[in-house]
Design a protein around this motif. Sequence first.
Motif, mmCIF file in Angstrom:
data_model
loop_
_atom_site.group_PDB
_atom_site.id
_atom_site.type_symbol
_atom_site.label_atom_id
_atom_site.label_comp_id
_atom_site.label_asym_id
_atom_site.label_seq_id
_atom_site.Cartn_x
_atom_site.Cartn_y
_atom_site.Cartn_z
ATOM 1 N N ASN A 128 0.818 -1.207 0.000
ATOM 2 C CA ASN A 128 0.000 0.000 0.000
ATOM 3 C C ASN A 128 0.852 1.257 0.000
ATOM 4 N N SER A 129 1.966 1.226 0.765
ATOM 5 C CA SER A 129 2.820 2.410 0.773
ATOM 6 C C SER A 129 3.481 2.632 -0.582
ATOM 7 N N GLN A 130 3.861 1.545 -1.245
ATOM 8 C CA GLN A 130 4.430 1.685 -2.588
ATOM 9 C C GLN A 130 3.385 2.186 -3.588
ATOM 10 N N LEU A 131 2.164 1.724 -3.432
ATOM 11 C CA LEU A 131 1.099 2.201 -4.317
ATOM 12 C C LEU A 131 0.831 3.691 -4.121
ATOM 13 N N ILE A 132 0.775 4.096 -2.837
ATOM 14 C CA ILE A 132 0.552 5.527 -2.563
ATOM 15 C C ILE A 132 1.702 6.360 -3.103
ATOM 16 N N LEU A 133 2.924 5.845 -2.930
ATOM 17 C CA LEU A 133 4.096 6.589 -3.396
ATOM 18 C C LEU A 133 4.108 6.719 -4.910
ATOM 19 N N SER A 134 3.780 5.631 -5.604
ATOM 20 C CA SER A 134 3.781 5.703 -7.070
ATOM 21 C C SER A 134 2.669 6.604 -7.595
ATOM 22 N N ARG A 135 1.514 6.554 -6.937
ATOM 23 C CA ARG A 135 0.403 7.390 -7.390
ATOM 24 C C ARG A 135 0.686 8.875 -7.153
ATOM 25 N N THR A 136 1.256 9.187 -6.008
ATOM 26 C CA THR A 136 1.532 10.609 -5.737
ATOM 27 C C THR A 136 2.618 11.140 -6.658
ATOM 28 N N GLU A 137 3.627 10.312 -6.970
ATOM 29 C CA GLU A 137 4.667 10.758 -7.879
ATOM 30 C C GLU A 137 4.109 10.951 -9.296
ATOM 31 N N SER A 138 3.228 10.057 -9.694
ATOM 32 C CA SER A 138 2.614 10.201 -11.018
ATOM 33 C C SER A 138 1.711 11.424 -11.087
ATOM 34 N N TYR A 139 1.006 11.653 -9.981
ATOM 35 C CA TYR A 139 0.085 12.789 -9.988
ATOM 36 C C TYR A 139 0.853 14.106 -9.933
ATOM 37 N N CYS A 140 2.000 14.112 -9.230
ATOM 38 C CA CYS A 140 2.798 15.336 -9.135
ATOM 39 C C CYS A 140 3.397 15.720 -10.499
ATOM 40 N N SER A 141 3.653 14.717 -11.325
ATOM 41 C CA SER A 141 4.250 15.007 -12.633
ATOM 42 C C SER A 141 3.242 15.545 -13.649
ATOM 43 N N THR A 142 1.982 15.464 -13.327
ATOM 44 C CA THR A 142 0.926 15.957 -14.236
ATOM 45 C C THR A 142 0.843 17.475 -14.128
ATOM 46 N N LYS A 155 -0.783 25.022 -3.962
ATOM 47 C CA LYS A 155 -1.251 24.384 -2.717
ATOM 48 C C LYS A 155 -1.411 22.883 -2.908
ATOM 49 N N GLU A 156 -1.987 22.500 -4.058
ATOM 50 C CA GLU A 156 -2.152 21.085 -4.313
ATOM 51 C C GLU A 156 -0.801 20.398 -4.433
ATOM 52 N N MET A 157 0.153 21.078 -5.091
ATOM 53 C CA MET A 157 1.474 20.493 -5.219
ATOM 54 C C MET A 157 2.154 20.318 -3.859
ATOM 55 N N ALA A 158 1.954 21.263 -2.936
ATOM 56 C CA ALA A 158 2.525 21.167 -1.588
ATOM 57 C C ALA A 158 1.907 20.004 -0.817
ATOM 58 N N ASP A 159 0.585 19.847 -0.954
ATOM 59 C CA ASP A 159 -0.081 18.726 -0.270
ATOM 60 C C ASP A 159 0.397 17.397 -0.814
ATOM 61 N N ILE A 216 2.263 14.380 1.162
ATOM 62 C CA ILE A 216 1.786 12.999 1.143
ATOM 63 C C ILE A 216 2.877 12.066 0.645
ATOM 64 N N ASN A 217 3.621 12.506 -0.363
ATOM 65 C CA ASN A 217 4.687 11.697 -0.917
ATOM 66 C C ASN A 217 5.787 11.448 0.120
ATOM 67 N N ASN A 218 6.158 12.493 0.861
ATOM 68 C CA ASN A 218 7.177 12.323 1.921
ATOM 69 C C ASN A 218 6.708 11.377 3.018
ATOM 70 N N ALA A 219 5.433 11.532 3.384
ATOM 71 C CA ALA A 219 4.880 10.630 4.408
ATOM 72 C C ALA A 219 4.873 9.192 3.927
ATOM 73 N N ALA A 220 4.534 9.013 2.639
ATOM 74 C CA ALA A 220 4.526 7.662 2.082
ATOM 75 C C ALA A 220 5.926 7.077 2.064
ATOM 76 N N ARG A 221 6.933 7.872 1.768
ATOM 77 C CA ARG A 221 8.308 7.388 1.779
ATOM 78 C C ARG A 221 8.735 6.966 3.190
ATOM 79 N N ARG A 222 8.374 7.821 4.171
ATOM 80 C CA ARG A 222 8.722 7.468 5.560
ATOM 81 C C ARG A 222 8.020 6.182 5.984
#
Length: 302
Positions: free
Chosen positions: A249-263, A269-273, A277-283
Amino acid sequence: MKNTGRRISIATKISIYFGLLISFLIITVGCSTYIRIQQIMELQIKEKGEAVASAVTALAAERLQAGDPQLLNKLFSDLKANEDIGEAAIVNSGGKIVAHTNTLLIGRTVSGGSPEGIFQKSVSPGPVISAPVRTAEGSLLGYFYIQMDQERTKKYMRNLALTMVFVLLAALYAGIMLAHIISKRVLRLPINDLMEATRHIATGNFAYKVPVRKQDELGNLAQAFNTMTVYLTNLFRTVQLSTMEMAKNSQLILSRTESYCSTAGKDQKEMADLAEINNAARRLARVVDRLNSLSLQFKITN
């Protein structure tokens, strides 16, 4: 502070306790037996003195009436040869010693009816027995006094006490050795099995099973230990499965947030959130990896 003293094994403790129990029983029985034997021997000496007094008074009456001191001296020399008799004397009705095992005291006058002054202080004085010397008609001629000697009794009791001490020491040694051998045979294998199982558990091997050798308390303890390892196995299997699912689940969240950030087209504000989320998923992924590595150290299956 670490205890560096030498530990005493359970088998040794049981041996010591068993030896103390044997010692207590032997001392209790030995003391009661010793007292009983001493009482019996003292009673035998007294009965022997009474028998001698009864026999001597009959003979002494005849010899006092005959007025022949040689007969009395012969009688008292025989009494002196008896090792259970300390001293003996005949005092006539006037208080004069007419016969004595100690010839130096013959002729001494003593207070009538009292053995004081008749006998010297012996090493092991016993009971003093007195009997009147009477004629066949009942006339009083004097008194016969006899003091028993307890030296032979005391010597026998000393030897008996030494024998009992030796028996106590031998029984104590035999009891300790026997208890040590029995306790080792009964306890050594089950305790060693539990110690070996504890070492396996400490190294993470929950698959190790304690052999149940006997259906007794130690066997029940081994079964309880095996039941505990089953519960621990199930617990760590659940932890492993949970960490694996959290890792996915953490890998899924991390991949989704990275993909969404690249869009493109995201506001600041959305980019900061998303970055948070991406940092939290990495931790979370790092924590899950550590938990997974830790859980994999434990062997939960054979």
